[in-house]
Motif scaffolding. Structure first.
Motif, PDB file in Angstrom:
ATOM      1  N   GLU A   1       0.557   7.977  -7.860  1.00  0.00           N
ATOM      2  CA  GLU A   1      -0.207   6.788  -8.244  1.00  0.00           C
ATOM      3  C   GLU A   1      -0.015   6.419  -9.714  1.00  0.00           C
ATOM      4  OE1 GLU A   1      -1.305   5.016  -6.075  1.00  0.00           O
ATOM      5  OE2 GLU A   1      -1.297   6.416  -4.396  1.00  0.00           O
TER       6      GLU A   1
ATOM      7  N   PRO B   1       0.794  -1.212   0.000  1.00  0.00           N
ATOM      8  CA  PRO B   1       0.000   0.000   0.000  1.00  0.00           C
ATOM      9  C   PRO B   1       0.828   1.264   0.000  1.00  0.00           C
ATOM     10  CG  PRO B   1      -0.338  -1.297   1.956  1.00  0.00           C
ATOM     11  CD  PRO B   1       0.640  -2.041   1.106  1.00  0.00           C
TER      12      PRO B   1
ATOM     13  N   CYS C   1      -9.830  -0.844  -2.429  1.00  0.00           N
ATOM     14  CA  CYS C   1      -8.413  -1.147  -2.210  1.00  0.00           C
ATOM     15  C   CYS C   1      -8.265  -2.454  -1.436  1.00  0.00           C
ATOM     16  CB  CYS C   1      -7.732  -0.009  -1.455  1.00  0.00           C
ATOM     17  SG  CYS C   1      -7.651   1.548  -2.383  1.00  0.00           S
TER      18      CYS C   1
ATOM     19  N   ASP D   1       5.209   6.501  -2.601  1.00  0.00           N
ATOM     20  CA  ASP D   1       5.271   5.156  -3.161  1.00  0.00           C
ATOM     21  C   ASP D   1       6.675   4.610  -3.331  1.00  0.00           C
ATOM     22  OD1 ASP D   1       2.646   4.048  -5.229  1.00  0.00           O
ATOM     23  OD2 ASP D   1       2.657   4.686  -3.209  1.00  0.00           O
TER      24      ASP D   1
ATOM     25  N   ARG E   1       0.119  -0.437  -4.156  1.00  0.00           N
ATOM     26  CA  ARG E   1      -0.556   0.211  -3.057  1.00  0.00           C
ATOM     27  C   ARG E   1      -0.085   1.603  -2.903  1.00  0.00           C
ATOM     28  NH1 ARG E   1      -0.696  -4.673   0.488  1.00  0.00           N
ATOM     29  NH2 ARG E   1      -1.448  -6.081  -1.059  1.00  0.00           N
ATOM     30  N   SER E   2      -0.954   2.415  -2.717  1.00  0.00           N
ATOM     31  CA  SER E   2      -0.550   3.736  -2.537  1.00  0.00           C
ATOM     32  C   SER E   2      -1.470   4.442  -1.644  1.00  0.00           C
ATOM     33  CB  SER E   2      -0.506   4.434  -3.861  1.00  0.00           C
ATOM     34  OG  SER E   2      -1.135   5.607  -3.799  1.00  0.00           O
ATOM     35  N   PRO E   3      -1.313   4.505  -0.481  1.00  0.00           N
ATOM     36  CA  PRO E   3      -2.072   5.405   0.309  1.00  0.00           C
ATOM     37  C   PRO E   3      -1.296   6.642   0.224  1.00  0.00           C
ATOM     38  CG  PRO E   3      -1.522   3.499   1.515  1.00  0.00           C
ATOM     39  CD  PRO E   3      -0.919   3.379   0.161  1.00  0.00           C
TER      40      PRO E   3
ATOM     41  N   MET F   1      -5.058  -4.360   0.373  1.00  0.00           N
ATOM     42  CA  MET F   1      -4.490  -3.135   0.930  1.00  0.00           C
ATOM     43  C   MET F   1      -5.425  -2.514   1.952  1.00  0.00           C
ATOM     44  SD  MET F   1      -3.015  -1.520  -2.621  1.00  0.00           S
ATOM     45  CE  MET F   1      -4.412  -2.071  -3.599  1.00  0.00           C
TER      46      MET F   1
ATOM     47  N   THR G   1      -6.272   0.862   3.533  1.00  0.00           N
ATOM     48  CA  THR G   1      -6.053   2.301   3.383  1.00  0.00           C
ATOM     49  C   THR G   1      -6.539   3.096   4.600  1.00  0.00           C
ATOM     50  OG1 THR G   1      -8.052   2.266   2.000  1.00  0.00           O
ATOM     51  CG2 THR G   1      -5.939   2.383   0.867  1.00  0.00           C
TER      52      THR G   1
ATOM     53  N   CYS H   1      -4.762   4.429  -3.120  1.00  0.00           N
ATOM     54  CA  CYS H   1      -4.090   3.208  -3.550  1.00  0.00           C
ATOM     55  C   CYS H   1      -4.194   3.093  -5.063  1.00  0.00           C
ATOM     56  CB  CYS H   1      -4.691   1.963  -2.884  1.00  0.00           C
ATOM     57  SG  CYS H   1      -6.191   1.316  -3.702  1.00  0.00           S
TER      58      CYS H   1
ATOM     59  N   ALA I   1       2.770  -0.031  -3.289  1.00  0.00           N
ATOM     60  CA  ALA I   1       2.251  -1.201  -3.497  1.00  0.00           C
ATOM     61  C   ALA I   1       2.971  -2.230  -4.142  1.00  0.00           C
ATOM     62  CB  ALA I   1       1.073  -0.906  -4.286  1.00  0.00           C
TER      63      ALA I   1
END
Length: 259
Positions: free
Chosen positions: A207, A20, A159, A27, A48-50, A164, A166, A172, A53
């Motif tokens: 993202e 995430p 997500c 990221d 994943r990207s809060p 993931m 979040t 994400c 990922a």
């Protein structure tokens, strides 16, 4: 970030789930010594990207504690899970077709949000890299990239399908979908020292960077710009907040890769 960045990152982006990423350009990345270049083709792996990922068995990181900037209007925490797509941009053409969708009842106008995102994708310092890569927006039909602005509950649910968490706070990237947490889009991140629109740029750049195949990166040195692929939400580690993958001369603003 701006995860294709969630709790604020600078608190504000195949069939394998990525770790995430938190909002605010948080990221993965490439090496600082060799100038990283965007992948030739978008990645099909979920990232994943809060605002951050990825790895066959994603490792979970505790959600950072965030104090959202005050918002003048109430931001719904949940919604119906249905989306309205922004109108197509018939004046543009490009290599990559993408669609912008906004959750119904979120209070965000799809066309206004799409205009901002189009500007970010076309910016000289963005992933367009001065015209080397281009994007065009569609309203329906095939789209290799779908940017969705959704409430925290809907973001968590979608997500979560990729493993993931979040935490109701971050963004994400799952396969072709970039999920932007409405809270982050509307309030930014207390960790990001800059205007809200810059933080939005970090979210999208972070993202979309994942979508293009980039991983998380970290600070390359004290006083230098934080990479857009850095999880800035966890702190700048001596770097200066930055929303863009390139500088004015077209040099990639990267840093050491984060495993």
């Amino acid at each position: 970030m701006l995860a294709a960045l969630a709790v604020p990152a600078a608190l504000i982006a195949a069939v394998v789930v990525l770790a995430p990423h938190w909002p605010g350009g948080d990221d993965t990345s490439a090496s600082a010594a060799a100038r990283p270049r965007p992948a030739a083709a978008p990645s099909t792996k979920p990232s994943r990207s809060p605002e951050p990922a990825r790895s066959p068995a994603p490792a979970r990181s505790p959600a950072p504690s965030v104090k959202p900037k005050p918002s003048p209007t109430r931001i719904p925490a949940s919604g119906p899970g249905t989306f309205t797509a922004a109108r197509a941009d018939t004046s543009s053409s490009g290599q990559y077709a993408y669609r912008v969708e906004v959750e119904d009842g979120s209070g965000v106008d799809p066309d206004e949000a799409a205009a901002r995102i189009a500007g970010i994708l076309a910016a000289p310092r963005g992933w367009g890299e001065g015209g080397k890569r281009s994007f065009h927006r569609v309203a329906s039909g095939p789209a290799g990239l779908v940017v969705r602005i959704a409430t925290a509950a809907t973001t968590d649910r979608i997500c979560g399908k990729g493993g993931m968490n979040t935490h109701g706070e971050v963004n994400c990237r799952l396969y072709e979908k970039v999920m932007v947490n409405l809270k982050r889009w509307q309030t930014g991140s207390p960790e990001f020292d800059g205007p809200l629109n810059d933080y939005r740029a970090l979210i999208i750049n972070h993202e979309v960077g994942h979508w293009l195949g980039h991983g998380h990166e970290t600070c390359p040195g004290k006083g230098r710009p934080a990479p857009a692929m850095m999880q800035q939400i966890y702190g700048l580690k001596g770097c200066v907040a930055n929303a863009w993958p390139y500088d004015e001369k077209g040099t990639y603003l990267g840093g050491p890769s984060v495993p």
